[in-house]
Scaffold this active site. Structure first.
Site, short mmCIF file in Angstrom:
data_model
loop_
_atom_site.label_atom_id
_atom_site.label_comp_id
_atom_site.label_asym_id
_atom_site.label_seq_id
_atom_site.Cartn_x
_atom_site.Cartn_y
_atom_site.Cartn_z
N GLU A 140 -5.78 4.11 6.19
CA GLU A 140 -5.39 3.85 4.80
C GLU A 140 -5.83 4.93 3.82
O GLU A 140 -5.02 5.36 2.98
CB GLU A 140 -5.92 2.47 4.38
CG GLU A 140 -5.17 1.90 3.21
CD GLU A 140 -6.09 1.53 2.09
OE1 GLU A 140 -5.71 0.68 1.30
OE2 GLU A 140 -7.18 2.11 1.98
N ARG A 153 0.84 -1.21 0.00
CA ARG A 153 0.00 0.00 0.00
C ARG A 153 0.87 1.26 0.00
O ARG A 153 0.57 2.24 0.68
CB ARG A 153 -0.93 0.03 1.22
CG ARG A 153 -2.03 -1.01 1.20
CD ARG A 153 -3.01 -0.77 0.08
NE ARG A 153 -4.16 -1.64 0.19
CZ ARG A 153 -4.17 -2.91 -0.21
NH1 ARG A 153 -3.11 -3.44 -0.77
NH2 ARG A 153 -5.25 -3.64 -0.09
N SER A 198 -10.96 -0.93 3.04
CA SER A 198 -10.24 -1.08 4.31
C SER A 198 -9.89 0.31 4.84
O SER A 198 -9.28 1.10 4.13
CB SER A 198 -8.95 -1.87 4.11
OG SER A 198 -9.22 -3.16 3.63
N1 EPU Z 1 -10.97 -10.94 9.78
C1 EPU Z 1 -11.67 -11.01 10.95
N2 EPU Z 1 -12.73 -10.16 11.13
C2 EPU Z 1 -13.09 -9.27 10.17
C3 EPU Z 1 -12.37 -9.20 9.00
C4 EPU Z 1 -11.30 -10.05 8.80
O1 EPU Z 1 -11.37 -11.80 11.83
O2 EPU Z 1 -14.07 -8.55 10.41
C5 EPU Z 1 -9.87 -11.88 9.55
C6 EPU Z 1 -10.18 -12.83 8.42
O3 EPU Z 1 -10.88 -13.95 8.88
C7 EPU Z 1 -8.83 -13.20 7.88
C8 EPU Z 1 -8.01 -11.93 8.11
O4 EPU Z 1 -8.72 -11.17 9.10
O5 EPU Z 1 -8.26 -14.23 8.64
C9 EPU Z 1 -7.81 -11.12 6.85
O6 EPU Z 1 -9.09 -10.68 6.35
P1 EPU Z 1 -9.39 -10.49 4.78
O7 EPU Z 1 -9.00 -11.73 4.04
O8 EPU Z 1 -10.79 -10.02 4.64
O9 EPU Z 1 -8.38 -9.40 4.29
P2 EPU Z 1 -7.86 -8.03 4.96
O10 EPU Z 1 -6.46 -8.27 5.41
O11 EPU Z 1 -8.82 -7.50 5.96
C10 EPU Z 1 -6.80 -7.11 2.76
C11 EPU Z 1 -6.82 -5.83 2.00
C12 EPU Z 1 -8.10 -5.75 1.17
C13 EPU Z 1 -8.15 -6.94 0.24
C14 EPU Z 1 -8.10 -8.22 1.06
C15 EPU Z 1 -8.03 -9.47 0.22
C16 EPU Z 1 -5.56 -4.24 3.32
C17 EPU Z 1 -5.62 -3.04 4.22
N3 EPU Z 1 -6.74 -4.73 2.92
O12 EPU Z 1 -7.87 -7.07 3.69
O13 EPU Z 1 -8.02 -4.55 0.41
O14 EPU Z 1 -9.30 -6.92 -0.55
O15 EPU Z 1 -6.92 -8.21 1.88
O16 EPU Z 1 -6.76 -9.57 -0.34
O17 EPU Z 1 -4.47 -4.70 3.00
C18 EPU Z 1 -8.54 -2.24 0.60
O18 EPU Z 1 -7.33 -2.00 0.65
O19 EPU Z 1 -9.38 -1.28 0.62
C19 EPU Z 1 -9.01 -3.60 0.52
C20 EPU Z 1 -10.32 -3.90 0.54
#
Ligand code: EPU
Length: 356
Positions: free
Chosen positions: A345, A165, A240
């Site tokens: 972010e 990012r 995010s």
């Molecule tokens: N999780 C929770 N509770 C929640 C949300 C997530 O426990 O409410 C846990 C999930 O179960 C999982 C972990 O957190 O084990 C990661 O969650 P997720 O796969 O949804 O991905 P993220 O790390 O929250 C990142 C990016 C997203 C992108 C997804 C998929 C960032 C800041 N965000 O989210 O990007 O779509 O991975 O690759 O890096 C964005 O930047 O706006 C965005 C949506």
């Protein structure tokens, strides 16, 4: 160039639906008009905000005291170098339409980036990424207008300083470049990228196609409220709201210990975490937010935590001030529970006059 308008509300131009007025607002459809608008503002000493899809912006309630240039440039040029398709897109092209087109053309490299709102020109800024891909993997160069030296430049990917990012456009050269176009190198007939555990599981056993990966990513994103839909108030967000924190291996062990001690992890379960370059560890901010005691759907003064993903903050009829108060409350809870600092972010706009 459309006629400049004054006092234009920015709320209608952001996915959050928040923000006060722009002093002046102009929409540009050609590179020349874009450069001209920025040159004039620079000569007059006015602040400039380049607006793409408005999906990663938090605009102050007081608005933006300067010129907002909405980038509506269009155009796609494709050439071939063996099995590499070199695709140059104007900054104002909608990102998601480019992904759909690439997949339909059998061009691999952006299939996991489906359903991301906004425009092409914004993607190198924060090195947009999802489900195991990021634009840094496929950007060849970025065409810019250099406001400092007043020249056009082609910035090669090697000089973009892409990180998680992050990029030179957001970092060392912040504000210096106006993105006019981005050139991508995609692989014709290449295999889809299936690196993200959740995506792998959702795809199942069959050998995946580019189209299947795209459709599956769209379904995963939709289930998390991460596909912007003007008719779905639960997607009135900036995706995010915090980046995933990168900590030392020692800190990660400590965070997991605290999670276990507070009963947030059962025996046999482990905390989501990913090793990154240099031995650091990336933690899941959404996971930390939820375990810190922030309930999905928690709402104060019209600002809420998404009902389906704890990392997205949703505008439920509040103001930018109420959204930022909610963000600060979430940060405080995570700090208190885990000793981890969450960084915002989206880009903040209009906050340099000391009020919000
Ligand atoms: N999780 C929770 N509770 C929640 C949300 C997530 O426990 O409410 C846990 C999930 O179960 C999982 C972990 O957190 O084990 C990661 O969650 P997720 O796969 O949804 O991905 P993220 O790390 O929250 C990142 C990016 C997203 C992108 C997804 C998929 C960032 C800041 N965000 O989210 O990007 O779509 O991975 O690759 O890096 C964005 O930047 O706006 C965005 C949506």
């Amino acid at each position: 160039m459309g006629a400049p308008r004054t006092n234009v509300s920015l709320a209608a131009h952001t996915t959050l639906g928040l923000g006060g007025p722009a002093r002046t607002f102009v929409e540009v459809e050609t590179d020349d008009a874009l450069v001209e608008a920025v040159r004039e503002a620079d000569a007059a000493g006015a602040s400039v905000l380049l607006l793409g899809g408005g999906s990663n912006l938090v605009v102050a309630d007081a608005g933006f005291d300067g010129l907002v240039v909405r980038v509506a440039t269009r155009g796609r040029a494709v050439s071939s170098e063996g099995d590499v398709a070199v695709v140059r897109l104007a900054a104002g092209e909608p990102w998601d339409a480019f992904v759909a087109w690439s997949v339909a053309e059998g061009l691999a490299g952006v299939e996991c980036l489906a359903g991301i709102p906004g425009t092409v020109g914004a993607t190198p800024m924060q090195n947009v990424g999802a489900y195991g891909q990021e634009v840094a993997d496929v950007v060849r160069s970025v065409s810019v207008w250099d406001r400092r030296d007043r020249v056009h430049r082609e910035v090669p990917a090697s000089e973009c300083a892409f990180g998680y990012r992050d990029s030179v456009f957001k970092g060392a050269a912040r504000g210096r470049y106006v993105v006019l176009a981005v050139t991508f190198a995609l692989r014709r007939g290449g295999p889809p990228s299936v690196r993200y555990g959740e995506l792998q599981r959702a795809l199942g056993e069959a050998p995946p196609t580019l189209a299947a990966v795209r459709t599956t990513v769209l379904a995963l994103r939709r289930a998390k409220g991460m596909v912007w839909d003007p008719n779905d108030p639960e997607t009135r967000s900036a995706g995010s709201f915090f980046t995933n924190p990168v900590v030392t291996a020692t800190q990660a062990v400590e965070v997991e210990r605290r999670a276990r001690a507070m009963g947030a992890l059962r025996d046999g379960d482990s905390m989501p975490q990913w090793r990154v370059d240099g031995g650091s560890v990336k933690l899941a901010a959404g996971w930390l937010v939820e375990r810190a005691g922030v309930a999905k759907g928690w709402t104060v003064d019209g600002a809420g935590v998404s009902r389906v993903h704890a990392l997205a903050l949703v505008n439920r009829g509040g103001t930018t001030a109420s959204l930022l108060a909610m963000a600060a409350a979430v940060q405080a809870k995570v700090r208190e529970a885990f000793g981890v600092e969450l960084a915002m972010e989206p880009e903040r706009v209009g906050f340099d006059r000391g009020h919000s």
